[in-house]
Motif scaffolding. Structure first.
Motif, PDB file in Angstrom:
ATOM      1  N   GLY A 144      -8.482   4.948  -3.274  1.00 13.47           N
ATOM      2  CA  GLY A 144      -7.929   4.372  -4.491  1.00 13.47           C
ATOM      3  C   GLY A 144      -7.079   3.160  -4.173  1.00 13.47           C
ATOM      4  O   GLY A 144      -7.166   2.123  -4.840  1.00 13.47           O
ATOM      5  N   THR A 145      -6.262   3.272  -3.112  1.00 18.92           N
ATOM      6  CA  THR A 145      -5.421   2.151  -2.697  1.00 18.92           C
ATOM      7  C   THR A 145      -6.267   0.937  -2.362  1.00 18.92           C
ATOM      8  O   THR A 145      -5.950  -0.188  -2.756  1.00 18.92           O
ATOM      9  N   GLU A 179       0.822  -1.206   0.000  1.00 16.47           N
ATOM     10  CA  GLU A 179       0.000   0.000   0.000  1.00 16.47           C
ATOM     11  C   GLU A 179       0.851   1.248   0.000  1.00 16.47           C
ATOM     12  O   GLU A 179       0.524   2.250  -0.637  1.00 16.47           O
ATOM     13  N   SER A 196       0.755   4.545  -2.371  1.00 18.62           N
ATOM     14  CA  SER A 196       0.486   5.903  -1.910  1.00 18.62           C
ATOM     15  C   SER A 196       1.622   6.840  -2.310  1.00 18.62           C
ATOM     16  O   SER A 196       1.404   8.019  -2.569  1.00 18.62           O
ATOM     17  N   CYS A 235      -1.440   7.557  -5.125  1.00 17.41           N
ATOM     18  CA  CYS A 235      -2.774   6.971  -5.059  1.00 17.41           C
ATOM     19  C   CYS A 235      -3.465   7.415  -3.770  1.00 17.41           C
ATOM     20  O   CYS A 235      -2.848   7.433  -2.700  1.00 17.41           O
ATOM     21  N   SER A 236      -4.739   7.770  -3.835  1.00 17.99           N
ATOM     22  CA  SER A 236      -5.457   8.172  -2.625  1.00 17.99           C
ATOM     23  C   SER A 236      -5.752   6.941  -1.781  1.00 17.99           C
ATOM     24  O   SER A 236      -5.604   5.802  -2.229  1.00 17.99           O
ATOM     25  N   PHE A 244      -9.202   0.108  -3.470  1.00 16.85           N
ATOM     26  CA  PHE A 244      -9.849  -0.541  -4.608  1.00 16.85           C
ATOM     27  C   PHE A 244      -8.857  -1.076  -5.626  1.00 16.85           C
ATOM     28  O   PHE A 244      -9.108  -2.096  -6.242  1.00 16.85           O
ATOM     29  N   ILE A 245      -7.709  -0.371  -5.800  1.00 21.83           N
ATOM     30  CA  ILE A 245      -6.773  -0.808  -6.828  1.00 21.83           C
ATOM     31  C   ILE A 245      -5.790  -1.845  -6.295  1.00 21.83           C
ATOM     32  O   ILE A 245      -5.433  -2.787  -6.988  1.00 21.83           O
TER      33      ILE A 245
END
Lengths: 278, 307
Positions: A183-184, A171, A175, A179-180, A186-187
């Protein structure tokens, strides 16, 4: 000498396990036998133990003479709706429970646990009143909403266990790349817990497919009956032939069992990742 | 411990906690508030009123009377006894058979994967369908189970099961255990797979027999899982409705009348919503007490074990 005793043990083990499987499979086999036995032979003594191969038309008959097709479609709508809504609601709190320590975390955990103790039959009267105010009585949407209330706590807890197992470094990398937080989730996180997600989807689907109390009390319009309510209507009903009832029971049971056998590998893997660790 | 360290690291990376966890939990908490907490509070309120299903808007406040009435009624002590017997039997048999099955399925044999999937079939079967086929199998005249008993010489002639006060509970219990033991066995099986083989082999080399290996190596490893399962089966048995209701509706003469069945009968047969709510609250209190005692005992056991 030694090998023979080993073989003997293996044989005994196989017999015990086959016996066990016989016990778990027998009632479903018996639905098949009963539904394909001619009405005149149902009360024979000793009973017919094999399915009657010439009686398959009973399945087409119940399909044409009862609403079973409609019931199965309603059950499928409720089950799919419950699955989708449960997963949508459960992912983010599961992530929060796994990744954050925040004031009130104990309250969230306790709320999820206490719901396990509430009998559906107890909440049905106040829910009837609430549904009346929200115009949800006699709707499949209402059933989806209330079923989700019972699946979300379990699913949140199992997903939390799976997210615990995802290394945080992955993660961090995301970040740093800009990545928000959401967003982290879900992605990065969701693809990594896909097997557990599949397991929880199956648990939610079964709950929606099998549920009886709410479907019986919150929906009265016959065209909105689910298969559980339609089938339960035959209990104590003397005018419907037994083999038709069992044929409907089988049509209701087999999709669930087949679906389960297809995905059970993920269910067990997911449960191991999540719930067992507590 | 590792998880905690990870969490701390995650929080640091995110620059503190902020509002994120609250935003993430808000939808679910709101949802549970509407569909679980609010109806529960309504039910608590109802339990202190006299309210009829026919005019649910009219509540007459009666204080503790619904509760005191319950404990003065002789039939209610039967409800408590039936609930206790049903719950304890579900736990003992579901855990016992589940554990035995898990140990068997953990041994090496041909077709183990298939056996592990097939054993779980009852868990996937809809309770309404299960109730219907078991009603038919338990039929006293034509049911296949009665034929089996006669064939084995364990019974002569035809006897009813579900319409017989001394046998109905057994029949309902057999059905319930059939449906839930695969779940316990799957969960215990996954715990068994975490048991270290090295430890097991070391114990065997040290000359331990099967039973001492189980006691010294296997049981300590799966004990937490079995204990947690025990708590869940207890809570789920206390609230189980569909199977019992469809098979017997609590009869004959109250022999299968558990708290949840009694609650449903009072609400929908006698239309006394206040009394029904009081029955529900008694059941919920029982579940809460069992849970609190459980957690006290596990904490004490962990302390005794030196954790």
């Amino acid at each position: 000498m030694k090998t023979t005793t080993l073989d003997w043990r293996q044989a005994l083990l196989m017999i015990v396990i086959l016996g066990m499987l016989g016990i778990t499979a027998f009632p479903i086999y018996w639905m098949l036998v009963t539904s394909t036995t001619a009405s005149t032979d149902l009360f024979a003594s000793p009973p017919h133990l094999l399915p009657g191969l010439s009686q398959w038309h009973v399945f087409r008959e119940v399909f044409n003479t009862t609403d079973v097709g409609n019931w199965l479609i309603n059950s499928a709508i409720v089950a799919v709706g419950t699955t989708v809504l449960s997963l949508l609601l459960a992912v983010l709190p599961a992530y929060a429970l796994s990744r954050f320590r925040f004031a009130g975390i104990a309250i969230v955990g306790l709320a999820l646990f206490v719901t396990q103790m509430l009998p559906e039959a107890m909440l049905v009267v106040p829910l009837y009143a609430i549904f009346g105010q929200l115009s949800l009585l006699n709707t499949l949407t209402g059933l989806i909403l209330v079923n989700t209330a019972f699946t979300v706590p379990v699913i949140t807890w199992i997903l939390k266990g799976a997210i615990d197992g995802v290394p945080i470094d992955i993660e961090e990398a995301a970040s740093i790349d800009g990545c928000s937080r959401i967003g982290t989730v879900f992605i990065v996180v969701i693809p990594l817990i896909a097997p557990t997600l599949a397991a929880t989807a199956v648990i939610a689907f079964f709950h929606g497919w099998n549920e009886y109390v709410f479907a019986q009390t919150l929906v009265s319009a016959p065209e909105l009956h689910t298969a559980s309510v339609g089938l339960a209507g035959f209990v104590g009903e003397l005018s419907t032939p037994l083999h038709s009832v069992m044929a409907i029971g089988l049509m209701y049971t087999l999709p669930a069992v087949f679906f389960y056998l297809l995905v059970q590998r993920y269910v067990v893997a997911g449960m191991t990742a999540g719930s067992v660790k507590g | 411990m590792a998880a905690d360290k990870q969490t701390a690291k995650a929080q640091a990376a995110a620059g503190g906690v902020g509002w994120a966890p609250y935003l993430f939990c808000a939808p679910v908490m709101l949802y549970l508030l509407v569909f679980q907490a609010y109806p529960l509070l309504q039910e608590l309120y109802l339990s202190f009123t006299q309210t009829s299903l026919l005019s649910p808007g009219q509540h007459d406040w009666v204080g503790w009377r619904n509760y005191t009435d319950l404990f003065e009624q002789e039939e209610f002590s039967q409800v408590l006894v039936v609930t206790l017997v049903y719950t304890v039997a579900c736990v003992v048999f579901a855990i016992g058979i589940g554990l035995g099955t898990a140990l068997l399925l953990n041994m090496p044999f041909r077709g183990r994967g298939i056996a592990r999937s097939l054993i779980t079939i009852p868990w996937a079967a809809p309770p309404v369908a299960v109730a219907l086929v078991f009603i038919w199998m338990f039929n006293g005249q034509y049911g296949v189970l009665q034929h089996l008993l006669n064939f084995l010489g364990l019974s002569s002639g035809m006897e009813g099961w579900l319409d017989n006060p001394s046998r109905a509970l057994t029949a309902v219990l057999l059905t319930t255990v059939w449906q839930i033991f695969p779940f316990t066995s799957v969960v215990i099986l996954s715990a068994l797979q975490g048991v270290s083989n090295d430890l097991r082999e070391a114990a065997v080399i040290d000359g331990a027999d099967r039973f001492s290996v189980f006691g010294a190596v296997v049981w300590p490893a799966i004990r937490p899982t079995v204990m947690l399962l025990t708590l869940f089966i207890t809570i789920w048995s206390l609230r189980r409705f569909d199977l019992i209701w469809l098979m017997t509706q609590g009869g004959p003469i109250g022999s299968t009348n558990t708290l949840v069945i009694e609650l449903y009968r009072r609400a929908f047969t006698y239309r006394e919503l206040g009394e029904a709510a009081a029955v529900g609250m008694v059941g919920l209190s029982l579940a809460l007490v069992i849970t609190v005692v459980y957690f006290r005992l596990t904490v004490r056991a962990e302390r005794a074990a030196g954790h």
